[in-house]
Design a protein around this motif. Sequence first.
Motif, PDB file in Angstrom:
ATOM      1  N   ASN A   1       2.221  12.575  -4.838  1.00 53.26           N
ATOM      2  CA  ASN A   1       2.728  13.077  -3.565  1.00 53.26           C
ATOM      3  C   ASN A   1       4.210  13.407  -3.639  1.00 53.26           C
ATOM      4  O   ASN A   1       4.931  12.962  -4.535  1.00 53.26           O
ATOM      5  CB  ASN A   1       2.475  12.054  -2.458  1.00 53.26           C
ATOM      6  N   THR A   2       4.657  14.143  -2.640  1.00 50.87           N
ATOM      7  CA  THR A   2       6.065  14.564  -2.580  1.00 50.87           C
ATOM      8  C   THR A   2       6.656  14.248  -1.202  1.00 50.87           C
ATOM      9  O   THR A   2       7.434  15.033  -0.668  1.00 50.87           O
ATOM     10  CB  THR A   2       6.186  16.082  -2.831  1.00 50.87           C
TER      11      THR A   2
ATOM     12  N   ASN B   1       0.826  -1.213   0.000  1.00 58.56           N
ATOM     13  CA  ASN B   1       0.000   0.000   0.000  1.00 58.56           C
ATOM     14  C   ASN B   1       0.857   1.259   0.000  1.00 58.56           C
ATOM     15  O   ASN B   1       0.373   2.346   0.272  1.00 58.56           O
ATOM     16  CB  ASN B   1      -0.935   0.017   1.217  1.00 58.56           C
ATOM     17  N   GLY B   2       2.147   1.117  -0.283  1.00 60.76           N
ATOM     18  CA  GLY B   2       3.014   2.288  -0.395  1.00 60.76           C
ATOM     19  C   GLY B   2       2.649   3.125  -1.600  1.00 60.76           C
ATOM     20  O   GLY B   2       1.913   2.690  -2.494  1.00 60.76           O
ATOM     21  N   ILE B   3       3.161   4.361  -1.631  1.00 63.07           N
ATOM     22  CA  ILE B   3       2.836   5.247  -2.749  1.00 63.07           C
ATOM     23  C   ILE B   3       4.113   5.742  -3.420  1.00 63.07           C
ATOM     24  O   ILE B   3       4.164   6.850  -3.942  1.00 63.07           O
ATOM     25  CB  ILE B   3       1.950   6.435  -2.317  1.00 63.07           C
ATOM     26  N   CYS B   4       5.160   4.884  -3.401  1.00 65.78           N
ATOM     27  CA  CYS B   4       6.418   5.267  -4.054  1.00 65.78           C
ATOM     28  C   CYS B   4       6.921   4.194  -5.018  1.00 65.78           C
ATOM     29  O   CYS B   4       7.998   4.341  -5.586  1.00 65.78           O
ATOM     30  CB  CYS B   4       7.490   5.568  -3.018  1.00 65.78           C
TER      31      CYS B   4
ATOM     32  N   GLY C   1       7.153  16.282   5.105  1.00 62.77           N
ATOM     33  CA  GLY C   1       6.300  17.154   4.315  1.00 62.77           C
ATOM     34  C   GLY C   1       5.585  16.368   3.235  1.00 62.77           C
ATOM     35  O   GLY C   1       6.202  15.568   2.539  1.00 62.77           O
ATOM     36  N   TRP C   2       4.299  16.568   3.156  1.00 62.82           N
ATOM     37  CA  TRP C   2       3.506  15.900   2.132  1.00 62.82           C
ATOM     38  C   TRP C   2       2.746  16.961   1.362  1.00 62.82           C
ATOM     39  O   TRP C   2       1.761  17.507   1.846  1.00 62.82           O
ATOM     40  CB  TRP C   2       2.500  14.921   2.758  1.00 62.82           C
ATOM     41  N   VAL C   3       3.191  17.268   0.171  1.00 64.08           N
ATOM     42  CA  VAL C   3       2.411  18.119  -0.729  1.00 64.08           C
ATOM     43  C   VAL C   3       1.872  17.186  -1.795  1.00 64.08           C
ATOM     44  O   VAL C   3       2.631  16.637  -2.599  1.00 64.08           O
ATOM     45  CB  VAL C   3       3.255  19.235  -1.345  1.00 64.08           C
ATOM     46  N   THR C   4       0.575  16.975  -1.767  1.00 66.04           N
ATOM     47  CA  THR C   4      -0.047  15.970  -2.620  1.00 66.04           C
ATOM     48  C   THR C   4      -1.083  16.618  -3.526  1.00 66.04           C
ATOM     49  O   THR C   4      -1.963  17.346  -3.052  1.00 66.04           O
ATOM     50  CB  THR C   4      -0.729  14.879  -1.769  1.00 66.04           C
ATOM     51  N   LEU C   5      -0.972  16.347  -4.820  1.00 64.55           N
ATOM     52  CA  LEU C   5      -1.974  16.805  -5.787  1.00 64.55           C
ATOM     53  C   LEU C   5      -2.961  15.683  -6.050  1.00 64.55           C
ATOM     54  O   LEU C   5      -2.606  14.498  -6.013  1.00 64.55           O
ATOM     55  CB  LEU C   5      -1.309  17.206  -7.106  1.00 64.55           C
ATOM     56  N   PHE C   6      -4.204  16.057  -6.360  1.00 64.34           N
ATOM     57  CA  PHE C   6      -5.244  15.061  -6.632  1.00 64.34           C
ATOM     58  C   PHE C   6      -5.895  15.315  -7.987  1.00 64.34           C
ATOM     59  O   PHE C   6      -6.973  15.910  -8.069  1.00 64.34           O
ATOM     60  CB  PHE C   6      -6.320  15.105  -5.530  1.00 64.34           C
TER      61      PHE C   6
ATOM     62  N   GLU D   1       7.564  19.492 -11.289  1.00 65.99           N
ATOM     63  CA  GLU D   1       8.179  20.748 -10.881  1.00 65.99           C
ATOM     64  C   GLU D   1       8.279  20.825  -9.356  1.00 65.99           C
ATOM     65  O   GLU D   1       9.263  21.321  -8.801  1.00 65.99           O
ATOM     66  CB  GLU D   1       7.343  21.914 -11.422  1.00 65.99           C
ATOM     67  N   MET D   2       7.245  20.308  -8.693  1.00 60.82           N
ATOM     68  CA  MET D   2       7.243  20.304  -7.234  1.00 60.82           C
ATOM     69  C   MET D   2       8.347  19.403  -6.675  1.00 60.82           C
ATOM     70  O   MET D   2       9.011  19.752  -5.687  1.00 60.82           O
ATOM     71  CB  MET D   2       5.878  19.835  -6.724  1.00 60.82           C
TER      72      MET D   2
END
Length: 474
Positions: free
Chosen positions: A349-350, A80-83, A396-401, A417-418
Amino acid sequence: MSIVKAAGDHPLYQQLVDIVGEKKVSDNQVIISSYSKDASHLQAERPGIVVMPGSVEEVQDIVRLCNNTKTPIIPAGGRNGICGSCLPRVEGAVMLDMVNMDEVVNLDEDVMTVTVGAGLRWAELIHRLHEKGYKLGFRGPYGGNVGTVGGSTSINSIGYAASKFGPSDEGVVSLEVVLPNGDVIHTGTGWNKDAKLFGRYSSYNDMTGIFLGDHGTLGVKTKVTLKIYPAAEHKLYGDFGFENLQKATDAFLEVQKRGLTEELNLLADRQSTDTFFPGFLDSHPEIHAMFASVVQESDEQLAKRKMEIVREIALNHGGKDLGNFASQMHWGEMFNLVQPLYNNGFWLNTCHLRPIPTIPKMMEQMWNIFEKYDLLDKGIKWIASCLGAERTYATGWVTLFPPNEEKMELGLEAWNEMLDVIMDTGGCPYWNGLLWEDRVLENTEKPFIETYWKVKNAIDPNGIMAPHVFRGTD
């Protein structure tokens, strides 16, 4: 896996069946397809065959078989990781699904450790410890209903209670690891067969750390020993809002430095709060950023005093008391809070680590990207959030949806870019995987990565364990 009949085409199919039994092996493409993704949008090779060992002896036999035949082998936890860390980079790999190794092996109340099978899920472990009057330090990633202890320690996972206890690997005392030649080692005090598993640092170098965050490249973790603590039933929650991110960050840093909270989460702007908790700030138009805090102690008065101090710090930095809805939801719905966010669309995500004081500078550049691509008006929401970890850094989690396939191209352009901004402003990813690997390798000191490869080649001369990881994806 036994419901869908295996094809039996993989070269090692029959030998793997001989080791674990027919019901725990499959190379049927329906099964293979379900194992070819994690929770991210990232794509890689499909495994050639999936096998579910149930004991360390079975893992040894599988690893020896793969080593003798020079067949790639990929250990995987709950996926269930996101990387993209558990996705194969080569064709025909044997994927080890470790979730059948989910026993609590030993609860040692004298030295306050618990030893578990690497495939045990965090939610199950928390429940079983609570029944005995104990808690973990780090409680698991936010997907802990599925995430496994072994998987988390393999990728430096971070999540619940990291604000007080640090990332997943900070709580590890000892590991049982099957090496690529099939030998088994026990790290920490485990080198002494007559000793309890009570300490990580003993007599030799820290052999535990070599395997933490290795992305499964140096061996297969079969057991993990973790620190435990007395259960603490007194919980208090507090949400505090600020007119700008700088004031919120200053208060957040002071609370984190003083080690007051079990969990401390910052939401960097109104859009992030609106995505997480729609309508929460409607009656607070002056609030731009906020943090949610959780105090947990075994003593009621101590818990109350700690939360009073958190409140004093927030108000001294110009904060406003917002009650406790967000923090209570965040903690009370442990492991259930992130699933609804998938209703917003794909996750880009970042996830990374950074010193807390650098958060406003990083967000200035993120807001420029949001505006440059006009993301909100084009239907792409975001969450910019930070979780306190240890004393003075944060994840830090900057996540776009992006809500659908049509918005993915725009989302990916902004997201890439992020990712560059994260690295350029001193961020350090805590996992690599397909998500971060190329950027991390580009910034890694040459002697550092060369040392890793000397260790890898010595332990795994045939290069069977998670091959191509840490080599780059281009």
